[in-house]
Design a protein around this motif. Structure first.
Motif, PDB file in Angstrom:
ATOM      1  N   GLU A  74       1.018  -1.251  -0.080  1.00 45.81           N
ATOM      2  CA  GLU A  74      -0.079   0.182   0.190  1.00 45.81           C
ATOM      3  C   GLU A  74       0.934   1.120  -0.146  1.00 45.81           C
ATOM      4  O   GLU A  74       1.610   1.484   0.797  1.00 45.81           O
ATOM      5  CB  GLU A  74      -0.977  -0.033   1.206  1.00 45.81           C
ATOM      6  N   ALA A  75       0.663   1.951  -0.988  1.00 44.42           N
ATOM      7  CA  ALA A  75       1.599   3.286  -1.089  1.00 44.42           C
ATOM      8  C   ALA A  75       0.636   4.213  -1.716  1.00 44.42           C
ATOM      9  O   ALA A  75      -0.237   3.862  -2.768  1.00 44.42           O
ATOM     10  CB  ALA A  75       2.740   2.835  -1.655  1.00 44.42           C
ATOM     11  N   TYR A  76       1.062   5.483  -1.936  1.00 43.55           N
ATOM     12  CA  TYR A  76       0.577   6.648  -2.665  1.00 43.55           C
ATOM     13  C   TYR A  76       1.287   7.639  -3.310  1.00 43.55           C
ATOM     14  O   TYR A  76       2.483   7.874  -2.454  1.00 43.55           O
ATOM     15  CB  TYR A  76      -0.409   7.215  -1.575  1.00 43.55           C
ATOM     16  N   TYR A  77       1.212   8.170  -4.328  1.00 44.63           N
ATOM     17  CA  TYR A  77       2.011   9.210  -5.048  1.00 44.63           C
ATOM     18  C   TYR A  77       2.048  10.630  -4.155  1.00 44.63           C
ATOM     19  O   TYR A  77       0.787  10.859  -3.475  1.00 44.63           O
ATOM     20  CB  TYR A  77       1.545   9.514  -6.244  1.00 44.63           C
ATOM     21  N   ARG A  78       2.869  11.128  -3.884  1.00 45.94           N
ATOM     22  CA  ARG A  78       3.063  12.354  -3.240  1.00 45.94           C
ATOM     23  C   ARG A  78       3.364  13.574  -4.106  1.00 45.94           C
ATOM     24  O   ARG A  78       3.985  13.053  -5.305  1.00 45.94           O
ATOM     25  CB  ARG A  78       3.980  12.520  -1.991  1.00 45.94           C
ATOM     26  N   ASN A  79       3.142  14.976  -3.840  1.00 45.49           N
ATOM     27  CA  ASN A  79       3.619  15.817  -4.888  1.00 45.49           C
ATOM     28  C   ASN A  79       4.916  15.991  -4.626  1.00 45.49           C
ATOM     29  O   ASN A  79       5.584  16.059  -3.254  1.00 45.49           O
ATOM     30  CB  ASN A  79       2.927  16.936  -4.379  1.00 45.49           C
ATOM     31  N   ALA A  80       5.674  16.344  -5.560  1.00 46.07           N
ATOM     32  CA  ALA A  80       7.142  16.538  -5.439  1.00 46.07           C
ATOM     33  C   ALA A  80       7.449  17.862  -4.811  1.00 46.07           C
ATOM     34  O   ALA A  80       6.641  18.797  -4.947  1.00 46.07           O
ATOM     35  CB  ALA A  80       7.659  16.597  -6.909  1.00 46.07           C
ATOM     36  N   SER A  81       8.375  17.888  -3.875  1.00 43.00           N
ATOM     37  CA  SER A  81       8.714  19.489  -3.175  1.00 43.00           C
ATOM     38  C   SER A  81       9.694  20.113  -3.797  1.00 43.00           C
ATOM     39  O   SER A  81      10.002  21.280  -3.613  1.00 43.00           O
ATOM     40  CB  SER A  81       9.084  18.943  -2.047  1.00 43.00           C
TER      41      SER A  81
ATOM     42  N   VAL B  59       7.087   0.790  -9.230  1.00 41.85           N
ATOM     43  CA  VAL B  59       5.870   0.448  -9.261  1.00 41.85           C
ATOM     44  C   VAL B  59       5.310  -0.488 -10.277  1.00 41.85           C
ATOM     45  O   VAL B  59       5.476  -0.491 -11.293  1.00 41.85           O
ATOM     46  CB  VAL B  59       4.787   1.803  -9.473  1.00 41.85           C
ATOM     47  N   VAL B  60       4.591  -1.636  -9.556  1.00 39.88           N
ATOM     48  CA  VAL B  60       3.940  -2.710 -10.377  1.00 39.88           C
ATOM     49  C   VAL B  60       2.652  -2.483 -10.880  1.00 39.88           C
ATOM     50  O   VAL B  60       2.214  -2.683 -11.901  1.00 39.88           O
ATOM     51  CB  VAL B  60       4.325  -3.937  -9.933  1.00 39.88           C
ATOM     52  N   LYS B  61       1.720  -2.430  -9.676  1.00 42.97           N
ATOM     53  CA  LYS B  61       0.423  -2.316  -9.782  1.00 42.97           C
ATOM     54  C   LYS B  61      -0.351  -1.101  -8.936  1.00 42.97           C
ATOM     55  O   LYS B  61       0.248  -0.787  -7.964  1.00 42.97           O
ATOM     56  CB  LYS B  61      -0.452  -3.597  -9.242  1.00 42.97           C
ATOM     57  N   VAL B  62      -1.388  -0.308  -9.738  1.00 45.37           N
ATOM     58  CA  VAL B  62      -1.793   0.728  -9.271  1.00 45.37           C
ATOM     59  C   VAL B  62      -3.274   0.685  -9.403  1.00 45.37           C
ATOM     60  O   VAL B  62      -3.997   0.001 -10.346  1.00 45.37           O
ATOM     61  CB  VAL B  62      -1.489   1.972  -9.957  1.00 45.37           C
ATOM     62  N   ASP B  63      -4.266   0.761  -8.120  1.00 46.16           N
ATOM     63  CA  ASP B  63      -5.704   0.945  -8.355  1.00 46.16           C
ATOM     64  C   ASP B  63      -6.059   2.370  -8.346  1.00 46.16           C
ATOM     65  O   ASP B  63      -5.462   3.247  -7.861  1.00 46.16           O
ATOM     66  CB  ASP B  63      -6.117   0.319  -7.051  1.00 46.16           C
ATOM     67  N   TYR B  64      -6.922   2.326  -9.012  1.00 45.90           N
ATOM     68  CA  TYR B  64      -7.568   3.983  -9.204  1.00 45.90           C
ATOM     69  C   TYR B  64      -9.004   3.874  -8.731  1.00 45.90           C
ATOM     70  O   TYR B  64     -10.083   3.904  -9.602  1.00 45.90           O
ATOM     71  CB  TYR B  64      -7.600   4.253 -10.826  1.00 45.90           C
ATOM     72  N   PRO B  65      -9.156   3.915  -7.535  1.00 45.04           N
ATOM     73  CA  PRO B  65     -10.507   3.972  -7.109  1.00 45.04           C
ATOM     74  C   PRO B  65     -11.428   5.131  -7.181  1.00 45.04           C
ATOM     75  O   PRO B  65     -10.691   6.337  -7.361  1.00 45.04           O
ATOM     76  CB  PRO B  65     -10.118   3.827  -5.471  1.00 45.04           C
ATOM     77  N   LYS B  66     -12.669   5.020  -7.339  1.00 41.57           N
ATOM     78  CA  LYS B  66     -13.388   6.008  -7.831  1.00 41.57           C
ATOM     79  C   LYS B  66     -13.288   7.405  -6.467  1.00 41.57           C
ATOM     80  O   LYS B  66     -13.478   6.822  -5.507  1.00 41.57           O
ATOM     81  CB  LYS B  66     -14.805   5.814  -8.164  1.00 41.57           C
ATOM     82  N   ARG B  67     -13.459   8.540  -7.074  1.00 43.37           N
ATOM     83  CA  ARG B  67     -13.346   9.469  -5.943  1.00 43.37           C
ATOM     84  C   ARG B  67     -12.124   9.530  -4.893  1.00 43.37           C
ATOM     85  O   ARG B  67     -12.369  10.089  -3.908  1.00 43.37           O
ATOM     86  CB  ARG B  67     -14.667   9.653  -5.447  1.00 43.37           C
ATOM     87  N   SER B  68     -11.051   8.883  -5.097  1.00 44.48           N
ATOM     88  CA  SER B  68      -9.958   8.914  -4.196  1.00 44.48           C
ATOM     89  C   SER B  68      -8.565   8.584  -5.020  1.00 44.48           C
ATOM     90  O   SER B  68      -8.666   8.307  -5.973  1.00 44.48           O
ATOM     91  CB  SER B  68     -10.204   7.850  -3.059  1.00 44.48           C
ATOM     92  N   ALA B  69      -7.738   9.012  -4.224  1.00 49.10           N
ATOM     93  CA  ALA B  69      -6.159   8.975  -4.771  1.00 49.10           C
ATOM     94  C   ALA B  69      -5.680   7.802  -5.342  1.00 49.10           C
ATOM     95  O   ALA B  69      -6.299   6.591  -4.796  1.00 49.10           O
ATOM     96  CB  ALA B  69      -5.219   9.412  -3.907  1.00 49.10           C
ATOM     97  N   ALA B  70      -4.998   7.643  -6.300  1.00 50.19           N
ATOM     98  CA  ALA B  70      -4.527   6.524  -6.857  1.00 50.19           C
ATOM     99  C   ALA B  70      -3.621   5.372  -5.787  1.00 50.19           C
ATOM    100  O   ALA B  70      -2.891   6.062  -4.951  1.00 50.19           O
ATOM    101  CB  ALA B  70      -3.508   6.710  -8.041  1.00 50.19           C
ATOM    102  N   LYS B  71      -3.975   4.379  -5.665  1.00 51.17           N
ATOM    103  CA  LYS B  71      -3.346   3.426  -4.651  1.00 51.17           C
ATOM    104  C   LYS B  71      -2.634   2.421  -5.240  1.00 51.17           C
ATOM    105  O   LYS B  71      -2.839   1.554  -6.139  1.00 51.17           O
ATOM    106  CB  LYS B  71      -4.682   2.676  -3.876  1.00 51.17           C
ATOM    107  N   ILE B  72      -1.375   2.477  -4.646  1.00 47.21           N
ATOM    108  CA  ILE B  72      -0.016   1.777  -5.232  1.00 47.21           C
ATOM    109  C   ILE B  72      -0.312   0.229  -4.412  1.00 47.21           C
ATOM    110  O   ILE B  72      -0.432   0.395  -3.189  1.00 47.21           O
ATOM    111  CB  ILE B  72       1.365   2.123  -5.316  1.00 47.21           C
ATOM    112  N   THR B  73      -0.797  -0.739  -5.065  1.00 46.16           N
ATOM    113  CA  THR B  73      -0.879  -2.194  -4.527  1.00 46.16           C
ATOM    114  C   THR B  73       0.417  -3.100  -4.498  1.00 46.16           C
ATOM    115  O   THR B  73       0.241  -3.942  -3.806  1.00 46.16           O
ATOM    116  CB  THR B  73      -2.335  -2.717  -4.884  1.00 46.16           C
ATOM    117  N   GLU B  74       1.234  -2.691  -5.517  1.00 49.88           N
ATOM    118  CA  GLU B  74       2.268  -3.729  -5.650  1.00 49.88           C
ATOM    119  C   GLU B  74       3.400  -2.756  -6.156  1.00 49.88           C
ATOM    120  O   GLU B  74       3.612  -2.174  -7.136  1.00 49.88           O
ATOM    121  CB  GLU B  74       2.187  -5.082  -6.581  1.00 49.88           C
ATOM    122  N   ALA B  75       4.554  -2.901  -5.208  1.00 56.04           N
ATOM    123  CA  ALA B  75       5.795  -2.051  -5.661  1.00 56.04           C
ATOM    124  C   ALA B  75       7.044  -2.445  -4.996  1.00 56.04           C
ATOM    125  O   ALA B  75       6.734  -3.286  -3.860  1.00 56.04           O
ATOM    126  CB  ALA B  75       5.445  -0.649  -5.492  1.00 56.04           C
TER     127      ALA B  75
END
Lengths: 195, 195
Positions: A74-81, B59-75
């Motif tokens: 589980e991880a999320y993209y962050r904005n670059a600073s 990053v290998v897999k990313v989920d794009y849930p509706k109305r929320s931020a892209a979630k990386i599920t495999e990296a």
């Protein structure tokens, strides 16, 4: 791997020392890929040492499976600073951001985040060579816009976008080819010659 | 948030403009945290602009849930191809790597990857100010070892580690405090004065 004798074999492939077959031409490459390939060219030819910073990612959960690499689940993209690229050329600190636009008549300043502008300003104040590389997709032209000009525009006009004419008249065109795909160092030389 | 009048309230907290309450002392902070806090100090006081690069992640897999931020599920974590820190100080390109060791008598060179050494060498060749910050946990001392000395040691001795005596005699001690936790710029000034 097949070692073709000199003068024979699939030349186009072999002439690119950097990458797999799918990358041998700059056609189809993204703007970012082209910049990265150009940086690789500059590095291999000892012209400049410039790297793209990794994308910042906030890691939340990591699995540690036995006998294999840690797996981030589980991880999320962050904005670059900061900006995406920095490094050294002719002893100078180089810092730049790349932006691409489909717009034909102007470059939308919403493309630049406040923290990026602040970082560019900070680096410029400390004596760095700071600029934007702007790719206009409509006419496939890439411009190097020195930070000083960007700052001038922001200070004097405070508009939502920079007109294409301003960029065309003041920025430096980057020539494009195969090695390197986008020769922004050549454009930078032209700018530095004027300083 | 409580706005305490001047001269009242929890001073220790308020005197640190950078961080949450848990960070107001450098006790318990990791070596990396201390360097990052020092960089923040240098940035806020317009002394230098130096940032840690984000950790490179594949990053290998990313989920794009509706109305929320892209979630990386495999990296997966990747090895860095450069050093962790770079930036600008007094118009100079700065590039360094931080390493910590529990060893009391030497700094193991296995701590440095070949690609990091190559990157440091490249930056040095192009006129950058390149060094190692080595933290010896045993005596809580941090040394700034200029790349030239590291290179000298590698060229002449090619050992698996650099003896503590060599570092003690040739490197520059970084004074430690609260703001900044590790004042490596002061140590760098001493080195630059000798150039």
């Amino acid at each position: 791997m097949i070692n073709y004798p000199a003068g024979q074999g699939p030349h186009k492939k072999r002439r690119n020392p950097y990458s797999s077959a799918t990358n041998y031409s700059s056609r189809g490459m993204s703007f970012e890929d082209k910049i990265n390939q150009s940086n690789l060219y500059y590095l291999k030819h000892q012209i400049a040492v410039i790297h793209k910073k990794p994308t910042p990612i906030q890691v939340v959960k990591v699995d540690y499976p036995k006998r294999s690499a840690a797996k981030i689940t589980e991880a999320y993209y962050r904005n670059a600073s900061t900006t995406d690229y920095n490094g050294i050329y002719k002893g100078l600190y180089i810092d730049f951001e790349t932006k691409e636009t489909k717009n034909k008549t102007s470059f939308p300043l919403s493309n630049l985040h406040d923290h990026q502008l602040k970082h560019m300003h900070d680096c410029y104040q400390h004596g760095g060579v700071v600029f934007l590389l702007i790719s206009f997709r409509s006419n496939q032209t890439v411009y190097l816009l020195p930070f000083k000009l960007l700052q001038y525009y922001l200070d004097h006009f405070q508009k939502q976008s920079i007109p294409y004419e301003f960029i065309e008249q003041n920025a430096f065109v980057c020539s494009q080819g195969i090695f390197p795909p986008i020769d922004y160092i050549q454009a930078l030389d032209k700018f530095l010659d004027q300083q």
